[in-house]
Design a protein around this motif. Structure first.
Motif, PDB file in Angstrom:
ATOM      1  N   ASN A   1       0.928  -1.152  -0.172  1.00  0.00           N
ATOM      2  CA  ASN A   1       0.112   0.067  -0.082  1.00  0.00           C
ATOM      3  C   ASN A   1       0.921   1.262   0.108  1.00  0.00           C
ATOM      4  N   VAL A   2       2.149   1.335  -0.002  1.00  0.00           N
ATOM      5  CA  VAL A   2       3.050   2.389   0.151  1.00  0.00           C
ATOM      6  C   VAL A   2       3.884   2.477  -1.318  1.00  0.00           C
TER       7      VAL A   2
ATOM      8  N   HIS B   1       4.947   2.347  -5.600  1.00  0.00           N
ATOM      9  CA  HIS B   1       4.489   3.056  -6.548  1.00  0.00           C
ATOM     10  C   HIS B   1       3.482   1.863  -7.313  1.00  0.00           C
ATOM     11  N   ASP B   2       2.624   2.298  -8.309  1.00  0.00           N
ATOM     12  CA  ASP B   2       1.561   1.403  -8.862  1.00  0.00           C
ATOM     13  C   ASP B   2       2.468   0.128  -9.649  1.00  0.00           C
TER      14      ASP B   2
ATOM     15  N   ARG C   1       4.343  -2.165  -7.395  1.00  0.00           N
ATOM     16  CA  ARG C   1       3.518  -2.840  -6.648  1.00  0.00           C
ATOM     17  C   ARG C   1       2.713  -4.143  -7.287  1.00  0.00           C
TER      18      ARG C   1
ATOM     19  N   GLN D   1       3.695   7.020  -5.023  1.00  0.00           N
ATOM     20  CA  GLN D   1       2.947   6.049  -5.195  1.00  0.00           C
ATOM     21  C   GLN D   1       1.977   6.042  -6.702  1.00  0.00           C
ATOM     22  N   CYS D   2       2.265   7.050  -7.298  1.00  0.00           N
ATOM     23  CA  CYS D   2       1.532   7.301  -8.424  1.00  0.00           C
ATOM     24  C   CYS D   2       1.986   8.310  -9.572  1.00  0.00           C
TER      25      CYS D   2
ATOM     26  N   THR E   1      10.044   5.275  -6.812  1.00  0.00           N
ATOM     27  CA  THR E   1      10.070   5.031  -5.773  1.00  0.00           C
ATOM     28  C   THR E   1      11.287   5.749  -4.817  1.00  0.00           C
TER      29      THR E   1
ATOM     30  N   ARG F   1      10.366  10.271  -2.163  1.00  0.00           N
ATOM     31  CA  ARG F   1       9.290  10.076  -1.369  1.00  0.00           C
ATOM     32  C   ARG F   1       9.256  11.452  -0.675  1.00  0.00           C
TER      33      ARG F   1
ATOM     34  N   PRO G   1       0.668   7.660   2.823  1.00  0.00           N
ATOM     35  CA  PRO G   1       0.835   6.678   1.926  1.00  0.00           C
ATOM     36  C   PRO G   1      -0.361   5.976   1.385  1.00  0.00           C
ATOM     37  N   THR G   2      -1.469   6.323   1.639  1.00  0.00           N
ATOM     38  CA  THR G   2      -2.693   5.688   0.991  1.00  0.00           C
ATOM     39  C   THR G   2      -3.527   6.491   0.224  1.00  0.00           C
TER      40      THR G   2
ATOM     41  N   ARG H   1      -4.164   4.969  -3.741  1.00  0.00           N
ATOM     42  CA  ARG H   1      -4.376   3.554  -4.044  1.00  0.00           C
ATOM     43  C   ARG H   1      -5.474   3.497  -4.930  1.00  0.00           C
TER      44      ARG H   1
END
Length: 355
Positions: free
Chosen positions: A143-144, A146-147, A150, A289-290, A338, A341, A347-348, A351
């Protein structure tokens, strides 16, 4: 089967039994689909002889039919949880696919529930986070991440180890009809209407547009038809809002000097297509993350984007950046997402949702 759940069939029905059937679940949204391109390619390469379907939202079904990774597109009718008939029809559609394996790349609450729509005795191998699935993503940090990172981790746990780069070379449009000058830059001032904090003020885009005009670079505003009022606040720019399809955006990206825009879906396509891209983030989303990925990307983040000065953006522009067939020589590729940061990021926030 209802019309909105019909598949676009690429082979005869009797061909289903000759090949393994695979399902990819990616409901949206626009940026998340772009960030899944490498995962799509990896699944296609790993299951080279399989028939691969994708379940997606109606808004993206037509576009995903053009993707080279899928043999059919299924539309998610998004039945409410109290709509028993709608759930039954969707479950029947999924069961009819005779899928041996499902890759849930959405991993939202909605997509995870679809695991339960398959008959208990005929559930396919499911890669995702659905409770009881055969191929769960067990990474506690998922959940933390990058897409793209992940998704690679999820697919590695399912046995996929080779990941081709994201590719949009197949995505083409027709931009000659716009009659743009040779030197132009893209401006993307919009974002989801429900998240106005993600928008740099239009008055700042107007100041940027005036500067570009003075440098003989034509500013071009792109966005959806609903963003025409926003484009009207940037009168120094050429307004293409509501006039561009996905292929047009990709071709505009290839021809543009660079792009500046908010954290929104088109910036992902623009960066992935090869355009030098500067994306503006507020505290409302997390670039670790995105963030868009591409040959040259730069992230500028200010908790409140109204505090981001035009001069800061100007200083971040590539000094000599041509179209993608002439890569810039004075700028370095951005570090992997990544690596950067922000200290104030949550962090969420980024998502994928039930889009």
């Amino acid at each position: 089967m209802p019309p909105d759940a019909q598949a676009t069939m690429a082979t005869r029905p009797d061909a289903r039994s000759a090949r393994q059937n695979i399902l990819v679940v990616k409901l949206g949204a626009f940026g998340n689909i772009i960030l899944s391109l490498a995962a799509f390619a990896a699944i296609r390469q790993h299951h080279a002889g399989a028939r691969i379907s994708v379940l997606t939202s109606k808004a993206y079904a037509g576009w995903l039919r053009e993707f080279p990774y899928f043999d059919e597109v299924l539309v998610d009718p998004r039945p409410r949880w109290w709509d028993l008939q709608g759930l039954h029809r969707l479950g029947q559609t999924l069961a009819d696919g005779q899928f041996a394996r499902v890759y849930d790349l959405q991993t939202s609450a909605r997509s995870s529930r679809y695991f339960r729509l398959f008959p208990a005795k005929r559930r396919p191998q499911w890669s995702g986070i659905a409770f009881g699935c055969a191929l769960p993503d067990r990474d506690p940090k998922r959940n933390v991440l990058h897409d793209t990172v992940r998704q690679q981790g999820q697919l590695r746990q399912a046995g996929i180890s080779v990941f081709p780069p994201a590719d949009l070379s197949w995505c083409r449009g027709d931009i000659a009809r716009f009659g743009l000058p040779p030197a132009f830059a893209l401006l993307v001032p919009g974002s989801s209407p429900s998240r106005p904090a993600k928008r740099w003020p239009a008055v700042r885009y107007q100041s940027l547009a005036r500067h570009l005009t003075g440098k003989r670079i034509a500013p071009v505003v792109i966005g959806g038809a609903s963003e025409r009022d926003l484009a009207a606040e940037i009168p120094s720019a050429i307004d293409l809002t509501g006039q561009t399809g996905f292929g047009d955006l990709a071709d505009l990206a290839r021809a543009a000097r660079f792009a500046v825009g908010n954290d929104t879906g088109p910036m992902h396509l623009i960066a992935t297509a090869g355009c030098a891209a500067i994306t503006l983030f507020s505290a409302d989303s997390n670039p670790s993350q995105c963030a868009p990925s591409g040959r040259w990307t730069r992230i500028l983040q200010q908790p409140d984007l109204s505090d981001l000065a035009v001069e800061t953006v100007l200083q971040s522009l590539p000094t000599d950046c041509g179209p993608t067939d002439a890569p810039p020589t004075d700028v370095r590729p951005a570090a992997p997402p990544t690596d950067a940061r922000p200290t104030d990021a949550r962090p969420t926030d980024a998502r994928p949702t039930d889009a």
